[in-house]
Design a protein around this motif. Structure first.
Motif, mmCIF file in Angstrom:
data_model
loop_
_atom_site.group_PDB
_atom_site.id
_atom_site.type_symbol
_atom_site.label_atom_id
_atom_site.label_comp_id
_atom_site.label_asym_id
_atom_site.label_seq_id
_atom_site.Cartn_x
_atom_site.Cartn_y
_atom_site.Cartn_z
ATOM 1 N N SER A 1 0.843 -1.198 0.000
ATOM 2 C CA SER A 1 0.000 0.000 0.000
ATOM 3 C C SER A 1 0.876 1.245 0.000
ATOM 4 O O SER A 1 1.847 1.341 0.742
ATOM 5 N N GLY A 2 0.548 2.197 -0.878
ATOM 6 C CA GLY A 2 1.333 3.425 -0.974
ATOM 7 C C GLY A 2 2.598 3.311 -1.798
ATOM 8 O O GLY A 2 3.426 4.223 -1.802
ATOM 9 N N SER A 3 2.740 2.206 -2.536
ATOM 10 C CA SER A 3 3.965 1.999 -3.319
ATOM 11 C C SER A 3 3.981 2.784 -4.620
ATOM 12 O O SER A 3 5.023 2.898 -5.265
ATOM 13 N N GLY A 4 2.824 3.325 -5.050
ATOM 14 C CA GLY A 4 2.773 4.105 -6.286
ATOM 15 C C GLY A 4 2.143 3.377 -7.451
ATOM 16 O O GLY A 4 2.227 3.853 -8.584
ATOM 17 N N LYS A 5 1.498 2.239 -7.196
ATOM 18 C CA LYS A 5 0.939 1.429 -8.280
ATOM 19 C C LYS A 5 -0.070 2.208 -9.130
ATOM 20 O O LYS A 5 0.071 2.291 -10.356
ATOM 21 N N SER A 6 -1.082 2.741 -8.479
ATOM 22 C CA SER A 6 -2.122 3.453 -9.222
ATOM 23 C C SER A 6 -1.591 4.753 -9.814
ATOM 24 O O SER A 6 -1.950 5.126 -10.943
ATOM 25 N N THR A 7 -0.739 5.436 -9.077
ATOM 26 C CA THR A 7 -0.148 6.676 -9.609
ATOM 27 C C THR A 7 0.620 6.394 -10.889
ATOM 28 O O THR A 7 0.521 7.144 -11.875
ATOM 29 N N PHE A 8 1.364 5.300 -10.898
ATOM 30 C CA PHE A 8 2.135 4.929 -12.084
ATOM 31 C C PHE A 8 1.226 4.691 -13.282
ATOM 32 O O PHE A 8 1.442 5.249 -14.369
ATOM 33 N N THR A 9 0.198 3.864 -13.106
ATOM 34 C CA THR A 9 -0.671 3.563 -14.233
ATOM 35 C C THR A 9 -1.461 4.786 -14.675
ATOM 36 O O THR A 9 -1.691 4.975 -15.873
ATOM 37 N N HIS A 10 -1.860 5.626 -13.736
ATOM 38 C CA HIS A 10 -2.610 6.829 -14.105
ATOM 39 C C HIS A 10 -1.734 7.800 -14.894
ATOM 40 O O HIS A 10 -2.203 8.435 -15.855
ATOM 41 N N CYS A 11 -0.471 7.922 -14.529
ATOM 42 C CA CYS A 11 0.443 8.788 -15.286
ATOM 43 C C CYS A 11 0.709 8.207 -16.673
ATOM 44 O O CYS A 11 0.745 8.931 -17.672
ATOM 45 N N LEU A 12 0.876 6.897 -16.744
ATOM 46 C CA LEU A 12 1.160 6.253 -18.023
ATOM 47 C C LEU A 12 -0.022 6.374 -18.980
ATOM 48 O O LEU A 12 0.168 6.519 -20.191
ATOM 49 N N ALA B 1 -1.325 -13.004 -15.294
ATOM 50 C CA ALA B 1 -0.549 -12.120 -16.175
ATOM 51 C C ALA B 1 0.660 -12.833 -16.772
ATOM 52 O O ALA B 1 1.077 -13.907 -16.319
ATOM 53 N N ASP B 2 1.236 -12.193 -17.789
ATOM 54 C CA ASP B 2 2.475 -12.701 -18.392
ATOM 55 C C ASP B 2 3.692 -12.304 -17.569
ATOM 56 O O ASP B 2 4.712 -12.999 -17.580
ATOM 57 N N ARG B 3 3.595 -11.182 -16.885
ATOM 58 C CA ARG B 3 4.675 -10.733 -16.012
ATOM 59 C C ARG B 3 4.103 -9.814 -14.945
ATOM 60 O O ARG B 3 2.999 -9.280 -15.093
ATOM 61 N N VAL B 4 4.862 -9.660 -13.881
ATOM 62 C CA VAL B 4 4.479 -8.776 -12.788
ATOM 63 C C VAL B 4 5.608 -7.790 -12.544
ATOM 64 O O VAL B 4 6.784 -8.179 -12.492
ATOM 65 N N LEU B 5 5.252 -6.515 -12.406
ATOM 66 C CA LEU B 5 6.195 -5.488 -11.974
ATOM 67 C C LEU B 5 5.901 -5.169 -10.512
ATOM 68 O O LEU B 5 4.745 -5.001 -10.143
ATOM 69 N N PHE B 6 6.941 -5.086 -9.699
ATOM 70 C CA PHE B 6 6.780 -4.808 -8.277
ATOM 71 C C PHE B 6 7.316 -3.414 -7.964
ATOM 72 O O PHE B 6 8.476 -3.105 -8.278
ATOM 73 N N LEU B 7 6.471 -2.592 -7.347
ATOM 74 C CA LEU B 7 6.865 -1.259 -6.920
ATOM 75 C C LEU B 7 6.945 -1.201 -5.401
ATOM 76 O O LEU B 7 6.199 -1.894 -4.701
ATOM 77 N N ALA B 8 7.863 -0.395 -4.902
ATOM 78 C CA ALA B 8 7.965 -0.117 -3.464
ATOM 79 C C ALA B 8 8.517 1.287 -3.308
ATOM 80 O O ALA B 8 9.497 1.657 -3.976
ATOM 81 N N ASP B 9 7.872 2.089 -2.481
ATOM 82 C CA ASP B 9 8.295 3.465 -2.237
ATOM 83 C C ASP B 9 8.484 4.255 -3.527
ATOM 84 O O ASP B 9 9.411 5.058 -3.660
#
Length: 248
Positions: free
Chosen positions: A45-56, A211-219
């Motif tokens: 939680s808070g790693s930036g997942k949604s922020t990343f996809t929304h910016c992309l 999925a075919d792959r997973v990207l992991f975000l933290a901080d």
């Protein structure tokens, strides 16, 4: 899957606030997403997942770096051009179904086309409605549909314009396990059969296993990736986050 890059993030950064109240949501994230590829984005939680996809996807503006769809730098577009690109080249599926209650299922599906004065491609519309199992529900309003049916309507709406990129943000969050599994099968169909690029934010290791792959975000940073994931492997990786082992 092909080698054609449909969407690309180049050193994306996003900072909220000013001075001593700044929060770094993204810290130089770079990634490429190919045609026919289904990618899950995970992290604490808070790693930036949604922020990343929304910016992309052009829903949010990065503070630094670049986001491209089909080779187009989103930062170079006017607001009107960006709105048109999102409407025509990106499909969105969210945790909340976001259907208009006064419209029928069919009217909700074709809404993106109606807003731009376009008629649906009959063959494509029949194909996605059939794949979503909605052929006998098109005259129903959202209140007359189950949660799984409503989310499949939302998915059909995301696909009706034949977008290059499909962005799904916690799409199974409001579904039971059976309805969630069906939706995930459909997202995988979009990538593997219809050659669309699917990007899904999820906290669920079972969902990520589709999925075919997973990207992991933290901080706000991209710290790991996994090809051909399984639910067990993803769960093990997430446990390492809990143990403070963020980097490989």
């Amino acid at each position: 899957m092909t080698d054609q890059v449909v969407a690309e993030a180049e050193s994306l950064g996003k900072v909220y606030g000013q001075g001593g109240n700044t929060v770094v949501a993204l810290d130089g994230v770079s990634a490429r997403f190919r045609r026919g590829e289904f990618t899950a984005v995970m992290g604490p939680s808070g790693s930036g997942k949604s922020t990343f996809t929304h910016c992309l996807a052009g829903l949010d503006t990065p503070s630094s770096g670049r986001a491209r769809i089909g080779g187009i730098d989103l930062g170079s577009l006017s607001e009107r051009e960006l709105t048109r690109l999102r409407r025509e080249r990106v499909g969105f599926v969210f945790q909340s179904f976001n259907l208009l209650p006064t419209l029928t299922a069919w009217e909700n599906v074709v809404l993106p086309l109606s807003m731009s004065g376009r008629e649906p491609d009959a063959a494509w519309a029949e194909r996605i409605v059939g794949a979503m199992g909605l052929a006998d529900r098109l005259d129903h309003r959202p209140a007359q549909l189950s949660g799984g049916q409503q989310q499949r309507v939302a998915c059909a709406r995301a696909l009706i314009t034949r977008p290059e990129l499909v962005v799904a943000d916690e799409p199974t969050g409001n579904l039971d396990s059976r309805s969630g599994a069906r939706l995930l099968d459909l997202l995988r169909l979009c990538a593997h059969e219809w050659d669309q690029t699917v990007l899904m934010v999820t906290h669920d290791p079972v969902a990520a296993g589709y999925a075919d792959r997973v990207l992991f975000l933290a901080d706000g940073r991209l710290v790991d990736s996994m090809d051909q994931p399984t639910a067990d492997r993803v769960l093990d990786r997430m446990r390492r986050f809990d143990a403070g082992q963020e980097v490989r």
